[in-house]
Enzyme design. Sequence first.
Site, PDB file in Angstrom:
ATOM      1  N   HIS A 138      42.393  65.329  -9.044  1.00  0.00           N
ATOM      2  CA  HIS A 138      41.921  65.826 -10.334  1.00  0.00           C
ATOM      3  C   HIS A 138      43.009  65.672 -11.392  1.00  0.00           C
ATOM      4  N   CYS A 198      40.791  30.724 -10.711  1.00  0.00           N
ATOM      5  CA  CYS A 198      41.198  32.126 -10.925  1.00  0.00           C
ATOM      6  C   CYS A 198      42.350  32.225 -11.917  1.00  0.00           C
ATOM      7  N   GLU A 246      37.153  61.000  -8.401  1.00  0.00           N
ATOM      8  CA  GLU A 246      36.900  62.226  -7.639  1.00  0.00           C
ATOM      9  C   GLU A 246      35.407  62.566  -7.582  1.00  0.00           C
ATOM     10  N   GLU A 253      30.892  39.233 -18.988  1.00  0.00           N
ATOM     11  CA  GLU A 253      32.322  39.553 -19.158  1.00  0.00           C
ATOM     12  C   GLU A 253      32.865  38.912 -20.441  1.00  0.00           C
ATOM     13  N   CYS A 276      39.653  34.701 -13.311  1.00  0.00           N
ATOM     14  CA  CYS A 276      40.073  36.102 -13.224  1.00  0.00           C
ATOM     15  C   CYS A 276      41.216  36.458 -14.182  1.00  0.00           C
ATOM     16  N   LYS A 287      40.550  35.990 -18.030  1.00  0.00           N
ATOM     17  CA  LYS A 287      39.413  36.881 -18.307  1.00  0.00           C
ATOM     18  C   LYS A 287      39.869  38.340 -18.358  1.00  0.00           C
ATOM     19  N   TYR A 328      27.856  37.518 -14.248  1.00  0.00           N
ATOM     20  CA  TYR A 328      29.280  37.834 -14.375  1.00  0.00           C
ATOM     21  C   TYR A 328      29.951  37.195 -15.591  1.00  0.00           C
TER      22      TYR A 328
HETATM   23  P1  FAD Z   1      39.165  27.046  -7.145  1.00  0.00           P
HETATM   24  O1  FAD Z   1      40.066  28.170  -7.451  1.00  0.00           O
HETATM   25  O2  FAD Z   1      38.145  26.690  -8.161  1.00  0.00           O
HETATM   26  O3  FAD Z   1      40.108  25.787  -6.846  1.00  0.00           O
HETATM   27  C1  FAD Z   1      39.613  24.502  -6.591  1.00  0.00           C
HETATM   28  C2  FAD Z   1      40.646  23.496  -7.068  1.00  0.00           C
HETATM   29  O4  FAD Z   1      40.361  22.218  -6.515  1.00  0.00           O
HETATM   30  C3  FAD Z   1      40.630  23.311  -8.579  1.00  0.00           C
HETATM   31  O5  FAD Z   1      41.943  23.318  -9.086  1.00  0.00           O
HETATM   32  C4  FAD Z   1      39.998  21.939  -8.769  1.00  0.00           C
HETATM   33  O6  FAD Z   1      40.402  21.307  -9.946  1.00  0.00           O
HETATM   34  C5  FAD Z   1      40.500  21.244  -7.521  1.00  0.00           C
HETATM   35  N1  FAD Z   1      39.707  20.075  -7.114  1.00  0.00           N
HETATM   36  C6  FAD Z   1      38.362  19.935  -7.120  1.00  0.00           C
HETATM   37  N2  FAD Z   1      38.024  18.741  -6.598  1.00  0.00           N
HETATM   38  C7  FAD Z   1      39.198  18.129  -6.257  1.00  0.00           C
HETATM   39  C8  FAD Z   1      39.494  16.879  -5.656  1.00  0.00           C
HETATM   40  N3  FAD Z   1      38.532  16.044  -5.262  1.00  0.00           N
HETATM   41  N4  FAD Z   1      40.800  16.547  -5.459  1.00  0.00           N
HETATM   42  C9  FAD Z   1      41.794  17.400  -5.827  1.00  0.00           C
HETATM   43  N5  FAD Z   1      41.551  18.599  -6.387  1.00  0.00           N
HETATM   44  C10 FAD Z   1      40.269  18.962  -6.584  1.00  0.00           C
HETATM   45  N6  FAD Z   1      36.887  36.145  -8.848  1.00  0.00           N
HETATM   46  C11 FAD Z   1      37.398  37.369  -8.611  1.00  0.00           C
HETATM   47  O7  FAD Z   1      37.663  37.704  -7.459  1.00  0.00           O
HETATM   48  N7  FAD Z   1      37.644  38.247  -9.634  1.00  0.00           N
HETATM   49  C12 FAD Z   1      37.398  37.934 -10.920  1.00  0.00           C
HETATM   50  O8  FAD Z   1      37.637  38.747 -11.807  1.00  0.00           O
HETATM   51  C13 FAD Z   1      36.881  36.657 -11.207  1.00  0.00           C
HETATM   52  N8  FAD Z   1      36.655  36.287 -12.483  1.00  0.00           N
HETATM   53  C14 FAD Z   1      36.197  35.042 -12.757  1.00  0.00           C
HETATM   54  C15 FAD Z   1      35.985  34.701 -14.075  1.00  0.00           C
HETATM   55  C16 FAD Z   1      35.505  33.459 -14.395  1.00  0.00           C
HETATM   56  C17 FAD Z   1      35.308  33.077 -15.835  1.00  0.00           C
HETATM   57  C18 FAD Z   1      35.234  32.528 -13.348  1.00  0.00           C
HETATM   58  C19 FAD Z   1      34.724  31.157 -13.680  1.00  0.00           C
HETATM   59  C20 FAD Z   1      35.440  32.860 -12.029  1.00  0.00           C
HETATM   60  C21 FAD Z   1      35.922  34.125 -11.715  1.00  0.00           C
HETATM   61  N9  FAD Z   1      36.146  34.526 -10.390  1.00  0.00           N
HETATM   62  C22 FAD Z   1      36.629  35.766 -10.127  1.00  0.00           C
HETATM   63  C23 FAD Z   1      35.865  33.618  -9.270  1.00  0.00           C
HETATM   64  C24 FAD Z   1      37.171  32.964  -8.719  1.00  0.00           C
HETATM   65  O9  FAD Z   1      37.871  32.335  -9.759  1.00  0.00           O
HETATM   66  C25 FAD Z   1      36.803  31.948  -7.647  1.00  0.00           C
HETATM   67  O10 FAD Z   1      36.031  32.594  -6.659  1.00  0.00           O
HETATM   68  C26 FAD Z   1      38.027  31.332  -6.960  1.00  0.00           C
HETATM   69  O11 FAD Z   1      38.865  30.706  -7.884  1.00  0.00           O
HETATM   70  C27 FAD Z   1      37.560  30.308  -5.920  1.00  0.00           C
HETATM   71  O12 FAD Z   1      38.652  29.717  -5.287  1.00  0.00           O
HETATM   72  P2  FAD Z   1      38.505  28.281  -4.592  1.00  0.00           P
HETATM   73  O13 FAD Z   1      39.796  28.051  -3.867  1.00  0.00           O
HETATM   74  O14 FAD Z   1      37.246  28.193  -3.849  1.00  0.00           O
HETATM   75  O15 FAD Z   1      38.362  27.250  -5.810  1.00  0.00           O
HETATM   76  P1  NAP Z   2      25.635  32.944 -11.701  1.00  0.00           P
HETATM   77  O1  NAP Z   2      25.930  34.192 -10.965  1.00  0.00           O
HETATM   78  O2  NAP Z   2      25.088  31.810 -10.937  1.00  0.00           O
HETATM   79  O3  NAP Z   2      24.623  33.299 -12.927  1.00  0.00           O
HETATM   80  C1  NAP Z   2      24.055  32.344 -13.748  1.00  0.00           C
HETATM   81  C2  NAP Z   2      23.398  33.015 -14.950  1.00  0.00           C
HETATM   82  O4  NAP Z   2      22.914  32.023 -15.846  1.00  0.00           O
HETATM   83  C3  NAP Z   2      22.200  33.869 -14.601  1.00  0.00           C
HETATM   84  O5  NAP Z   2      22.136  34.948 -15.481  1.00  0.00           O
HETATM   85  C4  NAP Z   2      21.019  32.901 -14.816  1.00  0.00           C
HETATM   86  O6  NAP Z   2      19.815  33.546 -15.142  1.00  0.00           O
HETATM   87  C5  NAP Z   2      21.504  32.151 -16.024  1.00  0.00           C
HETATM   88  N1  NAP Z   2      20.918  30.824 -16.131  1.00  0.00           N
HETATM   89  C6  NAP Z   2      20.894  29.858 -15.195  1.00  0.00           C
HETATM   90  N2  NAP Z   2      20.290  28.759 -15.689  1.00  0.00           N
HETATM   91  C7  NAP Z   2      19.917  29.031 -16.963  1.00  0.00           C
HETATM   92  C8  NAP Z   2      19.259  28.297 -17.976  1.00  0.00           C
HETATM   93  N3  NAP Z   2      18.872  27.041 -17.765  1.00  0.00           N
HETATM   94  N4  NAP Z   2      19.049  28.877 -19.159  1.00  0.00           N
HETATM   95  C9  NAP Z   2      19.457  30.152 -19.377  1.00  0.00           C
HETATM   96  N5  NAP Z   2      20.083  30.912 -18.453  1.00  0.00           N
HETATM   97  C10 NAP Z   2      20.311  30.357 -17.246  1.00  0.00           C
HETATM   98  O7  NAP Z   2      26.936  32.369 -12.400  1.00  0.00           O
HETATM   99  P2  NAP Z   2      28.287  32.879 -13.044  1.00  0.00           P
HETATM  100  O8  NAP Z   2      28.131  34.027 -13.932  1.00  0.00           O
HETATM  101  O9  NAP Z   2      28.849  31.615 -13.617  1.00  0.00           O
HETATM  102  O10 NAP Z   2      29.204  33.315 -11.837  1.00  0.00           O
HETATM  103  C11 NAP Z   2      29.520  32.426 -10.789  1.00  0.00           C
HETATM  104  C12 NAP Z   2      30.267  33.151  -9.705  1.00  0.00           C
HETATM  105  O11 NAP Z   2      31.614  33.398 -10.138  1.00  0.00           O
HETATM  106  C13 NAP Z   2      29.676  34.512  -9.392  1.00  0.00           C
HETATM  107  O12 NAP Z   2      28.767  34.432  -8.321  1.00  0.00           O
HETATM  108  C14 NAP Z   2      30.885  35.352  -9.042  1.00  0.00           C
HETATM  109  O13 NAP Z   2      31.036  35.536  -7.653  1.00  0.00           O
HETATM  110  C15 NAP Z   2      32.093  34.614  -9.596  1.00  0.00           C
HETATM  111  N6  NAP Z   2      32.679  35.503 -10.662  1.00  0.00           N
HETATM  112  C16 NAP Z   2      33.252  36.688 -10.305  1.00  0.00           C
HETATM  113  C17 NAP Z   2      33.721  37.543 -11.299  1.00  0.00           C
HETATM  114  C18 NAP Z   2      34.324  38.865 -10.926  1.00  0.00           C
HETATM  115  O14 NAP Z   2      34.644  39.088  -9.778  1.00  0.00           O
HETATM  116  N7  NAP Z   2      34.469  39.787 -11.866  1.00  0.00           N
HETATM  117  C19 NAP Z   2      33.628  37.189 -12.622  1.00  0.00           C
HETATM  118  C20 NAP Z   2      33.031  35.973 -12.962  1.00  0.00           C
HETATM  119  C21 NAP Z   2      32.545  35.145 -11.947  1.00  0.00           C
HETATM  120  P3  NAP Z   2      18.678  33.930 -14.044  1.00  0.00           P
HETATM  121  O15 NAP Z   2      19.048  35.283 -13.530  1.00  0.00           O
HETATM  122  O16 NAP Z   2      17.429  33.911 -14.833  1.00  0.00           O
HETATM  123  O17 NAP Z   2      18.705  32.868 -12.985  1.00  0.00           O
END
Ligand code: FAD
Ligand code: NAP
Length: 600
Positions: free
Chosen positions: A575, A162, A580, A307, A167, A170, A303
Amino acid sequence: MPPTGSSSERDEIKSRIEDLIESNQVLVFSKSYCPYCIQVKGLFTDLNVNFHAVELDLMDNGANFQEMLLEMTGQKTVPNVFVNKTHIGGCDKTIQAHKDGMLQKLLEEVNEVYDYDLIVIGGGSGGLACSKEASVLGKKVMVLDYVVPTPKGTTWGLGGTCVNVGCIPKKLMHQAALLGTALKDSRSFGWEYEEKVTHNWDTMKKAITSYIGSLNWGYRVQLRDKNVNYVNSYAEFVESHRIKATNKRGKETFHTAAKFVLATGERPRYLGIPGDKEYCITSDDLFYLPYCPGKTLVVGASYVALECAGFLAGIGLDVTVMVRSIFLRGFDQEMANRAGDYMEEHGVKFIKKFVPTKAKELEKGTPGRLKVTAKSTETDDVIEGEYNTVLIAVGRDACTNTIGLEKVGVKVNEKNGKIPVNDEEQTNVPYIYAIGDILDGKWELTPVAIHAGKLLARRLFEGSSLKCDYVNVPTTVFTPLEYGCCGLSEEKAVELYGEENIEVYHSLFWPLECTVPGRDNNKCYSKILCNKLDNERVVGFHYLGPNAGEVTQGFGAAMKCGITKELLDGTIGIHPTCAEIFTTMEITKQSGADITQKGC
Ligand code: FAD
Ligand code: NAP
């Protein structure tokens, strides 16, 4: 009948039995041929619990042991089971204790001396929340966080996805794009400035990464203040209750704990096509890219893909999205298509029903030039295109396959690498829990991971019984026109309740701030899905418009309180706002009436 033999022999047997009970967490007095004993030993094997079996039929004085057990426990038959010094009984009683959860509770009351009460693997959203809460509750806690660099060598600090690659960067880049739109709008509101306005990637990147650096530092300070032992090492299980931690210099240390929480999150998936890891990037690289990506192909349509494509186009880049099937799988498809259509109308190009098959470098550089070959998912068509950057956003893989789960017997869903847990985030191994993105079938959102982590610590160490509620979680997709929702999609609501039982109220609207610049009339859209069988309770909330996160948050709370259409109608709007609209929605989708807005 007392055990045979002299009183000193009897005393010795008694003391040996007491020693066995004292030194073994799970002790089974058994007979090697007894089917009930085999059943009980099988149960502990299935639970991946180490047990010590004393096979009375294979011992010279086994009969004397059995007599003494009768005297001590009132039970002569085998199996005779003890867990954490508590006498459970025979086969039926042990199985019953398992069924009603008593066995798990006893197994958790570990009497061994461990280095920590809790070790959390992963210092992201969930892991940090859980470790800090456990420490505040007086427990000795260690959290390990380690970032494996991307194939391009990108790496970052403490805080997980995040903060570093999700998050936060982004939303800030999305904000950079929104400011571009605001700049254009500002002329209509009287702002005058020289014609040429450009965007500088380097300035934006440096400002955002510097802010992230301050967050990384803030997390370290919080952990120190709360007495959580933070270790920047990669953790993996080596045996029951024991992990190995390897730091970036390869130094290994070993640590034990009574309980573990897995919070290792996910990392971007690659396509597995020639050239993907060599030449393409993922969102993990994008936010740290030391140069402007230029003409970009984004692969994927969920997502992350939409985004990133949205803000890249918003800062003025030439962006194409390659979509394999649909937009935002799992979301309300009417809303997803409206969000996608808006992007298309605002300059993002879409190549639909194609997947890449090869990426080839044409020219090195910052950015360089790549040729991408793609094939149709429906015909034999093959296309090629040239881009400066290819961003792969095709989903994320759970980080669960290199952390030694097989050594401790934690079950993983083989299809997706995710970890199944019960409603208390407990894995099949009683002392190991999991939270956040690695959970099977749960939301992948920061606030969900944080909430689950905090509540888990309170249940484990404060006697709380509050569980994380994964229903009606509000979320927002930060596409150029933002999409916020809570509850069911229209497809899911119809599937669950039947079309005849769902009333959809909907409306287009024109945000006031868009009227003067004269843009986006009747692009914003809202709808609620109401269950006619339950007093028109709102089961789905959908909003496509500015500040969707801010709008959706409050309605998420209302849905938790069980809001109905009548209560929404009785709510007085604020408003002039976009939100609203939800207090004045009268037109049902079924009526087919015109929903375009003529004024505010
Ligand atoms: P993470 O935050 O991924 O943390 C896991 C940590 O564990 C990492 O630092 C990793 O390096 C570490 N780790 C892994 N394996 C090991 C190991 N063996 N030993 C030590 N450390 C390890 N969510 C939202 O709510 N709003 C958003 O707008 C949003 N935008 C997103 C945009 C993008 C581009 C992405 C990719 C995700 C977004 N998400 C968003 C999703 C959100 O980031 C995740 O749901 C959240 O970070 C998950 O938290 P977590 O604690 O499960 O894992
Ligand atoms: P995702 O929800 O798993 O979506 C994967 C996308 O890639 C789908 O559109 C899928 O298409 C496509 N895809 C998969 N394999 C492919 C291939 N071989 N060739 C071409 N296209 C392929 O993954 P994500 O967008 O990485 O998000 C992961 C999670 O992060 C989400 O579930 C969300 O909860 C979290 N997240 C949250 C936010 C937020 O809160 N704003 C923002 C970003 C991420 P198909 O539909 O055809 O399978």
